[in-house]
Design an enzyme around this catalytic site. Structure first.
Site, PDB file in Angstrom:
ATOM      1  N   LYS A  39      50.140  47.166  36.284  1.00 36.90           N
ATOM      2  CA  LYS A  39      50.355  48.419  36.297  1.00 36.90           C
ATOM      3  C   LYS A  39      50.746  48.807  37.818  1.00 36.90           C
ATOM      4  O   LYS A  39      51.583  49.913  37.958  1.00 36.90           O
ATOM      5  CB  LYS A  39      49.163  49.449  36.131  1.00 36.90           C
ATOM      6  N   LYS A  86      48.345  54.263  36.479  1.00 37.15           N
ATOM      7  CA  LYS A  86      48.438  54.446  34.955  1.00 37.15           C
ATOM      8  C   LYS A  86      49.036  55.583  34.823  1.00 37.15           C
ATOM      9  O   LYS A  86      49.880  55.909  33.628  1.00 37.15           O
ATOM     10  CB  LYS A  86      47.100  54.206  34.161  1.00 37.15           C
TER      11      LYS A  86
HETATM   12  N1  LIG Z   1      41.752  41.671  33.215  1.00 36.53           N
HETATM   13  C1  LIG Z   1      41.903  42.591  32.279  1.00 36.53           C
HETATM   14  O1  LIG Z   1      41.024  43.236  31.473  1.00 36.53           O
HETATM   15  C2  LIG Z   1      43.433  43.495  32.465  1.00 36.53           C
HETATM   16  C3  LIG Z   1      43.330  44.091  31.672  1.00 36.53           C
HETATM   17  C4  LIG Z   1      44.581  45.053  31.505  1.00 36.53           C
HETATM   18  C5  LIG Z   1      45.728  44.825  32.476  1.00 36.53           C
HETATM   19  N2  LIG Z   1      45.409  43.701  33.228  1.00 36.53           N
HETATM   20  C6  LIG Z   1      46.433  43.186  34.357  1.00 36.53           C
HETATM   21  O2  LIG Z   1      46.881  41.760  33.877  1.00 36.53           O
HETATM   22  C7  LIG Z   1      47.141  41.190  35.159  1.00 36.53           C
HETATM   23  C8  LIG Z   1      46.604  39.793  35.150  1.00 36.53           C
HETATM   24  O3  LIG Z   1      44.917  40.214  35.409  1.00 36.53           O
HETATM   25  P1  LIG Z   1      44.034  39.088  35.366  1.00 36.53           P
HETATM   26  O4  LIG Z   1      42.686  39.639  35.129  1.00 36.53           O
HETATM   27  O5  LIG Z   1      44.271  38.057  34.254  1.00 36.53           O
HETATM   28  O6  LIG Z   1      44.130  38.363  36.763  1.00 36.53           O
HETATM   29  P2  LIG Z   1      43.479  37.078  37.304  1.00 36.53           P
HETATM   30  O7  LIG Z   1      42.329  36.575  36.248  1.00 36.53           O
HETATM   31  O8  LIG Z   1      43.207  37.174  38.620  1.00 36.53           O
HETATM   32  O9  LIG Z   1      44.622  35.905  37.036  1.00 36.53           O
HETATM   33  C9  LIG Z   1      45.835  35.916  37.902  1.00 36.53           C
HETATM   34  C10 LIG Z   1      46.428  34.623  37.507  1.00 36.53           C
HETATM   35  O10 LIG Z   1      47.801  34.916  38.448  1.00 36.53           O
HETATM   36  C11 LIG Z   1      47.865  33.431  39.307  1.00 36.53           C
HETATM   37  N3  LIG Z   1      48.423  33.892  40.724  1.00 36.53           N
HETATM   38  C12 LIG Z   1      47.928  34.581  41.507  1.00 36.53           C
HETATM   39  N4  LIG Z   1      48.745  34.643  42.496  1.00 36.53           N
HETATM   40  C13 LIG Z   1      49.633  33.794  42.346  1.00 36.53           C
HETATM   41  C14 LIG Z   1      51.001  33.298  42.856  1.00 36.53           C
HETATM   42  N5  LIG Z   1      51.322  33.668  44.100  1.00 36.53           N
HETATM   43  N6  LIG Z   1      51.896  32.311  42.224  1.00 36.53           N
HETATM   44  C15 LIG Z   1      51.525  32.071  41.100  1.00 36.53           C
HETATM   45  N7  LIG Z   1      50.443  32.485  40.250  1.00 36.53           N
HETATM   46  C16 LIG Z   1      49.574  33.267  40.830  1.00 36.53           C
HETATM   47  C17 LIG Z   1      46.261  33.235  39.361  1.00 36.53           C
HETATM   48  O11 LIG Z   1      46.541  31.602  39.641  1.00 36.53           O
HETATM   49  P3  LIG Z   1      44.956  30.684  39.871  1.00 36.53           P
HETATM   50  O12 LIG Z   1      44.793  30.525  38.578  1.00 36.53           O
HETATM   51  O13 LIG Z   1      45.668  29.220  40.403  1.00 36.53           O
HETATM   52  O14 LIG Z   1      44.186  31.404  40.702  1.00 36.53           O
HETATM   53  C18 LIG Z   1      45.948  33.465  37.974  1.00 36.53           C
HETATM   54  O15 LIG Z   1      46.131  32.222  37.203  1.00 36.53           O
HETATM   55  C19 LIG Z   1      47.138  41.931  36.293  1.00 36.53           C
HETATM   56  O16 LIG Z   1      48.152  42.785  36.447  1.00 36.53           O
HETATM   57  C20 LIG Z   1      45.932  43.054  35.804  1.00 36.53           C
HETATM   58  O17 LIG Z   1      46.118  44.460  36.306  1.00 36.53           O
HETATM   59  C21 LIG Z   1      44.153  42.787  33.260  1.00 36.53           C
END
Ligand SMILES: NC(=O)c1ccc[n+]([C@@H]2O[C@H](COP(=O)([O-])OP(=O)(O)OC[C@H]3O[C@@H](n4cnc5c(N)ncnc54)[C@H](OP(=O)(O)O)[C@@H]3O)[C@@H](O)[C@H]2O)c1
Length: 408
Positions: free
Chosen positions: A90, A190
């Site tokens: 978002k 959002k």
């Molecule tokens: N979680 C939810 O319920 C939810 C719901 C709706 C939307 N979202 C959206 O979905 C997206 C992901 O959320 P998430 O909760 O899955 O996040 P997360 O668990 O923190 O995962 C982020 C991933 O991105 C990787 N990453 C971070 N910085 C990086 C970089 N510089 N280069 C390459 N890879 C990198 C991390 O690598 P490492 O594994 O090596 O740390 C990790 O695998 C976000 O935009 C969030 O707003 C999430």
């Protein structure tokens, strides 16, 4: 003949990990509905993979890193090269929507982002495609599950804000740093995205004023409960007059019968209003790895199926600076004659009329709880400023918006 479609996954965290698993589990079904079989062409994390190699090998990139650096660079490059992008990010959309759309146009690629707003609820698709040719008057709802969980627990168990926040963190509904959620910034991002889609208006993140729930007291909720009201953090995007739109986030009381009032816990719900359809309400899980991954997979299927959603902008629409709302006002006052009259005078001077008044407590406990009729937000703010200076107040006045509309 079916062909393979190569899907590069950027991020292997909560959503990225769940998406990879789901894509493998559902590959047969994706092939059945889209005619092409998805294959993971690479996975990028901080420790694994090389972006350029993944980009070169992919037809579709799924961006699940979050934030803007390096996501903006990766997504822009992919789109310019004609690679389709699906993202759940978002912040990226709210801050850089315009340039991403330009990059998608330049590369002739699709950009889809269903999971960026309200997780698993297909609100983007409904606003952008299903209702794409209908004039939308208003899109509003509960787009942050963390705050809805906290407010639900404050009302249900009488917890303080801090206790409910701690509980949300223990259960994984709130992050260790909850600032963006509880302060309203997450919901504002959002709503900026939804407003752009619903109205085609060039809404920037800075055009969306927001308030959070940090200052809500159990008192506010318990008095409201007596009146049958429920408290929600609402995002509202609406047309105001012929050529303005207003996009805001604020805590708000709802009367019983309102479709959003029973939405409890970490759930989200979004309503769309248009004369053509009256109103549509969609509710469901607003977050969670598997739930969000399901929305991402839906976008991947849409990309494979072809067709490009519309991104027309309506340059005539401007941001409205003032709108009408009803308000609840909570005053802790000295128990002395003339208090109510003085408050009423200030309200009257500013054109604010009172719908109901309740006086509670005696002596050092005296309180005035008032609900106003709808009034310009500026007029109410002016009245509140003067009320705050009245010398019989024992603490700063507290006000919360109220939606009076009843449904059903
Ligand atoms: N979680 C939810 O319920 C939810 C719901 C709706 C939307 N979202 C959206 O979905 C997206 C992901 O959320 P998430 O909760 O899955 O996040 P997360 O668990 O923190 O995962 C982020 C991933 O991105 C990787 N990453 C971070 N910085 C990086 C970089 N510089 N280069 C390459 N890879 C990198 C991390 O690598 P490492 O594994 O090596 O740390 C990790 O695998 C976000 O935009 C969030 O707003 C999430």
């Amino acid at each position: 003949m079916t062909r393979t479609v190569n899907v590069g996954i950027l991020g292997k965290g909560t959503v990225g990990g769940a998406f990879r698993k789901l894509l493998n589990e559902r590959a047969d079904m994706v092939e059945e509905v889209s005619g092409r079989r998805p294959r993971v062409s690479g996975v990028l994390s901080r420790k694994q993979g090389d972006f350029d190699r993944i980009l070169a090998r992919s037809d579709i990139l799924v961006e699940l890193i979050g934030g803007t650096d390096p996501a903006l660079d990766y997504v822009t490059r992919a789109l310019r090269e004609g690679k389709h992008v699906v993202t759940a990010n978002k912040q990226l959309l709210a801050q850089h929507g315009e340039e991403l759309v330009a990059a998608a146009r330049e590369g002739g690629a699709q950009l889809r982002f269903e999971a960026a707003v309200a997780g698993a609820i297909p609100v983007i698709r409904v606003v952008q495609e299903s209702l794409g040719a209908i004039p939308i008057e208003k899109v509003f709802g509960i787009v942050n599950g963390t705050t809805n969980y906290i407010l639900t627990e404050m009302a249900r168990s009488g917890l303080s804000y801090d206790e409910a926040l701690k509980q949300a963190q223990d259960l994984g509904y709130a992050e260790a740093d909850p600032t963006d959620d509880v302060g309203g910034a997450d919901a504002a991002a959002k709503m900026a995205i939804l407003a752009r889609l619903a109205f085609g208006a060039p809404v920037q993140l800075e055009d969306v004023p927001y308030e959070g729930i940090e200052r809500i007291k159990p008192d506010d909720i318990s008095y409201a409960k007596e009146l049958g009201l429920s408290l929600k953090l609402l995002g509202v995007a609406e047309r105001v007059g012929d050529n303005r739109v207003s996009v805001r986030v604020f805590p708000c009381f709802l009367y019983p019968g309102h479709p959003l009032s029973p939405i409890s816990g970490p759930f989200n719900a979004v309503m769309v209003e248009s004369p053509a359809i009256t109103e549509i309400t969609m509710s469901g899980p607003g977050a969670g790895g598997p739930e969000t991954a399901a929305a991402v997979l839906g976008d991947v299927v849409s990309v494979i199926g072809g067709g490009s959603p519309l991104f027309e902008e309506n340059a005539k629409l401007r941001i409205a600076k003032d709108v009408e709302m009803a308000f609840y006002l909570h005053l802790e006052v000295d128990d002395e004659p003339g208090v109510l009259a003085q408050v009423a005078e200030v309200l009257g001077d500013n054109g604010v009329s009172v719908r109901s008044v309740v006086q509670r407590g005696l002596g050092g406990e005296a309180q005035l709880i008032m609900v106003m009729h709808p009034v310009s937000e500026r007029s109410f703010a002016a009245a509140l400023k003067r009320i705050a200076k009245l010398n019989f107040l024992r603490s700063p006045p507290r006000s919360i918006r109220v939606i009076e509309e009843e449904f059903g």
